[in-house]
Design an enzyme around this catalytic site. Structure first.
Site, PDB file in Angstrom:
ATOM      1  N   GLY A 210       0.759  -1.013   0.072  1.00 30.05           N
ATOM      2  CA  GLY A 210      -0.037   0.012   0.242  1.00 30.05           C
ATOM      3  C   GLY A 210       0.937   1.144  -0.136  1.00 30.05           C
ATOM      4  O   GLY A 210       2.006   1.087  -0.494  1.00 30.05           O
ATOM      5  N   SER A 211       0.281   2.397   0.403  1.00 31.99           N
ATOM      6  CA  SER A 211       1.034   3.630   0.460  1.00 31.99           C
ATOM      7  C   SER A 211       2.199   3.613   1.398  1.00 31.99           C
ATOM      8  O   SER A 211       2.263   2.993   2.590  1.00 31.99           O
ATOM      9  CB  SER A 211      -0.108   4.694   1.026  1.00 31.99           C
ATOM     10  OG  SER A 211      -0.396   4.443   2.378  1.00 31.99           O
ATOM     11  N   THR A 212       3.344   4.317   1.244  1.00 35.53           N
ATOM     12  CA  THR A 212       4.342   4.509   2.042  1.00 35.53           C
ATOM     13  C   THR A 212       3.991   4.919   3.451  1.00 35.53           C
ATOM     14  O   THR A 212       4.562   4.584   4.322  1.00 35.53           O
ATOM     15  CB  THR A 212       5.355   5.402   1.285  1.00 35.53           C
ATOM     16  OG1 THR A 212       5.906   4.589   0.220  1.00 35.53           O
ATOM     17  CG2 THR A 212       6.763   5.510   2.319  1.00 35.53           C
ATOM     18  N   GLY A 215       2.599   2.277   5.140  1.00 33.08           N
ATOM     19  CA  GLY A 215       3.603   1.060   5.487  1.00 33.08           C
ATOM     20  C   GLY A 215       4.397   1.508   6.819  1.00 33.08           C
ATOM     21  O   GLY A 215       5.135   0.608   7.404  1.00 33.08           O
ATOM     22  N   GLU A 232       5.666  -3.278   0.431  1.00 24.08           N
ATOM     23  CA  GLU A 232       5.714  -3.295  -0.809  1.00 24.08           C
ATOM     24  C   GLU A 232       4.797  -1.952  -0.940  1.00 24.08           C
ATOM     25  O   GLU A 232       3.791  -1.958  -0.654  1.00 24.08           O
ATOM     26  CB  GLU A 232       4.864  -4.427  -1.689  1.00 24.08           C
ATOM     27  CG  GLU A 232       5.469  -5.465  -1.784  1.00 24.08           C
ATOM     28  CD  GLU A 232       6.793  -5.568  -2.699  1.00 24.08           C
ATOM     29  OE1 GLU A 232       7.332  -4.773  -3.046  1.00 24.08           O
ATOM     30  OE2 GLU A 232       7.346  -6.866  -2.693  1.00 24.08           O
ATOM     31  N   CYS A 266       1.831   0.418  -8.987  1.00 24.55           N
ATOM     32  CA  CYS A 266       2.959   1.049  -7.994  1.00 24.55           C
ATOM     33  C   CYS A 266       4.137   1.151  -8.928  1.00 24.55           C
ATOM     34  O   CYS A 266       5.070   1.868  -8.616  1.00 24.55           O
ATOM     35  CB  CYS A 266       3.161   0.171  -6.901  1.00 24.55           C
ATOM     36  SG  CYS A 266       3.316  -1.559  -7.623  1.00 24.55           S
TER      37      CYS A 266
HETATM   38  P1  NAD Z   1      -3.321   2.333   1.461  1.00 24.84           P
HETATM   39  O1  NAD Z   1      -2.136   2.246   2.228  1.00 24.84           O
HETATM   40  O2  NAD Z   1      -4.164   3.531   1.593  1.00 24.84           O
HETATM   41  O3  NAD Z   1      -4.103   1.007   1.657  1.00 24.84           O
HETATM   42  C1  NAD Z   1      -3.624  -0.166   1.749  1.00 24.84           C
HETATM   43  C2  NAD Z   1      -4.093  -1.081   2.595  1.00 24.84           C
HETATM   44  O4  NAD Z   1      -4.021  -0.815   3.856  1.00 24.84           O
HETATM   45  C3  NAD Z   1      -5.707  -1.240   2.445  1.00 24.84           C
HETATM   46  O5  NAD Z   1      -6.182  -2.462   2.633  1.00 24.84           O
HETATM   47  C4  NAD Z   1      -5.957  -0.412   3.778  1.00 24.84           C
HETATM   48  O6  NAD Z   1      -7.087  -0.766   4.166  1.00 24.84           O
HETATM   49  C5  NAD Z   1      -4.906  -0.825   4.729  1.00 24.84           C
HETATM   50  N1  NAD Z   1      -4.657   0.162   5.899  1.00 24.84           N
HETATM   51  C6  NAD Z   1      -5.088   1.511   5.869  1.00 24.84           C
HETATM   52  N2  NAD Z   1      -4.705   2.094   6.897  1.00 24.84           N
HETATM   53  C7  NAD Z   1      -4.162   1.046   7.714  1.00 24.84           C
HETATM   54  C8  NAD Z   1      -3.566   1.008   9.118  1.00 24.84           C
HETATM   55  N3  NAD Z   1      -3.596   2.103   9.816  1.00 24.84           N
HETATM   56  N4  NAD Z   1      -3.167   0.000   9.544  1.00 24.84           N
HETATM   57  C9  NAD Z   1      -3.023  -1.068   8.772  1.00 24.84           C
HETATM   58  N5  NAD Z   1      -3.691  -1.161   7.454  1.00 24.84           N
HETATM   59  C10 NAD Z   1      -4.011  -0.151   7.028  1.00 24.84           C
HETATM   60  O7  NAD Z   1      -3.045   2.129   0.046  1.00 24.84           O
HETATM   61  P2  NAD Z   1      -3.919   2.173  -1.139  1.00 24.84           P
HETATM   62  O8  NAD Z   1      -4.278   3.595  -1.433  1.00 24.84           O
HETATM   63  O9  NAD Z   1      -5.096   1.156  -0.901  1.00 24.84           O
HETATM   64  O10 NAD Z   1      -3.201   1.905  -2.319  1.00 24.84           O
HETATM   65  C11 NAD Z   1      -2.376   2.454  -3.015  1.00 24.84           C
HETATM   66  C12 NAD Z   1      -0.867   2.421  -2.679  1.00 24.84           C
HETATM   67  O11 NAD Z   1      -0.376   1.065  -2.936  1.00 24.84           O
HETATM   68  C13 NAD Z   1       0.014   3.200  -3.719  1.00 24.84           C
HETATM   69  O12 NAD Z   1       0.936   3.834  -2.913  1.00 24.84           O
HETATM   70  C14 NAD Z   1       0.745   2.352  -4.472  1.00 24.84           C
HETATM   71  O13 NAD Z   1       1.938   2.431  -4.938  1.00 24.84           O
HETATM   72  C15 NAD Z   1       1.035   1.063  -3.309  1.00 24.84           C
HETATM   73  N6  NAD Z   1       1.138  -0.423  -3.989  1.00 24.84           N
HETATM   74  C16 NAD Z   1       2.558  -0.813  -3.862  1.00 24.84           C
HETATM   75  C17 NAD Z   1       2.843  -2.070  -4.676  1.00 24.84           C
HETATM   76  C18 NAD Z   1       4.139  -2.639  -4.581  1.00 24.84           C
HETATM   77  O14 NAD Z   1       4.037  -3.862  -4.806  1.00 24.84           O
HETATM   78  N7  NAD Z   1       5.260  -1.905  -4.252  1.00 24.84           N
HETATM   79  C19 NAD Z   1       1.939  -2.800  -5.217  1.00 24.84           C
HETATM   80  C20 NAD Z   1       0.648  -1.924  -5.277  1.00 24.84           C
HETATM   81  C21 NAD Z   1       0.209  -0.891  -4.733  1.00 24.84           C
END
Ligand code: NAD
Length: 457
Positions: A210-212, A215, A232, A266
């Site tokens: 997910g997002s940095t 993460g 990731e 990503c």
């Molecule tokens: P996000 O970080 O908002 O959410 C990702 C996941 O984390 C979701 O399931 C969300 O419900 C969960 N989440 C949110 N808050 C949380 C918390 N406090 N504790 C635990 N989990 C929590 O990201 P998004 O908007 O869903 O996805 C987009 C991002 O993901 C982009 O930055 C993209 O680059 C990244 N991404 C990276 C890869 C990779 O392999 N490097 C692949 C796909 C997406």
């Protein structure tokens, strides 16, 4: 009794509600962890050949359900049908690939004095997998397949917006004979279910994609229990085009390297860096390529780009292209319902423009010129991200020098491929920690145990 937390799942191409999914709360999460913990004791003891057989049956069930899974993803995430079929096939391939692992989970025998020393690759326990909305199927599969193969039990938390294919994968696993509790899918909110994976002592490993921003919080939370994490995260990858490259091919493919999945990737090559002497020619070649991207109904086999995931995300993407922005090329997008945004090329842009520095996660790409190899590397590496990138040149030495020089985990030369299930995938710098896929993915789901056996009388 508290009210159930019901979430309306929306088709991003039509804005229609497809279905309603009940989101788990803290108590349901704890119950799922308890089931996974109990299932771990038996799953880890399943004979390697039987675990392999069950994973092969799971892969076969996914294979038989590919069209259905793809249709679910088209409806839930707005992915084009072509992409969604590839994603379902990728989930099958990844499960099949790691089905070979239980019987090859070798330890080592190390020469020592006075006895025999052997190592075992032990499973970690319950693994919590937190998945984003952009590639719901592959990202779930990349974690759950090697984790299960190594003898762990898994709970997947899909993104709130896109739970449907993950839920289906769990049904298929059960149907294939994988025992109850070994693989669970728990739709829920990030700060509730995802956060509980971080704090629950019986979840022994977290895989977060997910997002940095989130993460980093997950990693900080896991530190409290010294809980291993795989991260990731985001990207702002460079597509570096040298003047000696096949410019026609580089320009024809550049739109797909960033606009695929409507830029919600990503690995999107969202910064195109072009050697100054070829800059004008490249832009001229890029224009018809951008206009050629077919944006529209994702169920149509000819469509190449669908909508963005939500209205909120479209508003965020639009903020990178304010009135008066230097739009050099703009493709088309449908009117009417759906979260559409046209492919957009910004040029020229300043190196401190937030469209050039931040991950947009939409179909917006920036193009800048560079002077020479050193300048290209300086610009490419002037980011906290380091996930992927491409290098276009006919000079083999330069291709290798620049590949070694770019600070990113996944590069391709004269192509834009990043992900193969047989090769490692992951980020440098703030794009991530650890590697998924490839032959070494089991390392992230096992811990080494060393045993010394005395042979002294
Ligand atoms: P996000 O970080 O908002 O959410 C990702 C996941 O984390 C979701 O399931 C969300 O419900 C969960 N989440 C949110 N808050 C949380 C918390 N406090 N504790 C635990 N989990 C929590 O990201 P998004 O908007 O869903 O996805 C987009 C991002 O993901 C982009 O930055 C993209 O680059 C990244 N991404 C990276 C890869 C990779 O392999 N490097 C692949 C796909 C997406």
């Amino acid at each position: 009794m508290t009210e159930p937390d019901l979430y309306e799942v929306v088709n991003p191409a039509t804005e229609e509600v497809i279905t309603t999914v009940e989101l788990a709360g803290a108590a349901e999460t704890d119950a799922a962890v308890a089931r996974a913990r109990a299932a771990f004791d038996t799953w880890r003891r399943v004979a390697p050949a039987d675990r392999a057989r069950l994973l092969r049956a799971f892969a076969a069930a996914v294979d038989a359900d590919r069209e259905h899974l793809a249709a679910l993803e088209v409806a839930n995430a707005g992915h084009t049908i072509g992409n969604a079929r590839w994603e379902a096939g990728n989930a099958r391939d990844v499960i099949e690939y790691y089905a070979a692992a239980p019987e090859r989970l070798f330890g080592r025998q190390i020469p020592v004095a006075g006895g025999i020393d052997v190592t075992f690759q032990e499973p970690i326990g319950v693994v919590g997998v937190i998945v984003p909305w952009n590639f719901p199927m592959p990202i779930a599969a990349w974690a759950l397949a090697p984790a299960l193969a190594a003898g762990n039990t898994v709970i997947v938390k899909p993104a709130e917006l896109t739970p449907l294919t993950a839920l289906r994968l769990a049904e298929l696993a059960l149907r294939a004979g994988i025992p109850e509790g070994v693989l669970q899918v728990l739709p829920g909110r990030g700060p509730v279910v995802g956060q509980r994976f971080v704090t629950h002592p019986d979840v022994r490993k977290v895989v977060f994609t997910g997002s940095t921003r989130v993460g980093k919080a997950v990693m900080a939370g896991c530190a409290d229990q010294v809980k291993p994490v795989t991260l990731e995260l985001g990207g702002k990858s460079a597509n570096i085009v040298f003047a000696d490259a096949d410019l026609a091919k580089a320009a024809a493919t550049a739109p797909y390297a960033v606009f695929d999945n409507a830029g919600q990737d990503c690995c999107a090559r969202s910064r195109i860096l072009v050697e100054a002497s070829a800059y004008e020619e490249f832009l001229a070649l890029l224009e018809p390529a951008v206009h050629g991207v077919r944006v529209g109904d994702p169920t149509d086999e000819k469509t190449e780009m669908g909508p963005l995931i939500s209205a909120a995300h479209r508003a965020r993407v639009s903020s990178y292209v304010p009135d008066g922005a230097a739009v050099a090329i703009r493709g088309s997008a449908p009117d009417g319902p759906g979260f559409w945004y046209p492919p957009t090329v910004l040029a020229p842009v300043r190196h401190d423009d937030r469209a050039f520095t931040e991950e947009i996660f939409g179909p917006v790409v920036t193009v800048v010129p560079f002077r020479d190899e050193e300048d290209a590397l300086r610009i490419a590496n002037a980011t906290e991200y380091g996930l992927s990138g491409s290098i276009w040149t006919r000079d083999l030495g330069r291709a290798l020098r620049v590949s070694r020089g770019v600070e990113a985990g996944n590069l391709s030369v004269n192509s834009h491929s990043s992900v193969r299930y047989t090769t490692p995938f992951g980020g440098f710098k703030q794009s991530g920690l650890g590697r998924e896929l490839g032959p070494d993915a089991l390392d992230a789901f096992t811990q080494t145990k060393n045993v010394f056996i005395s042979t002294e009388e």
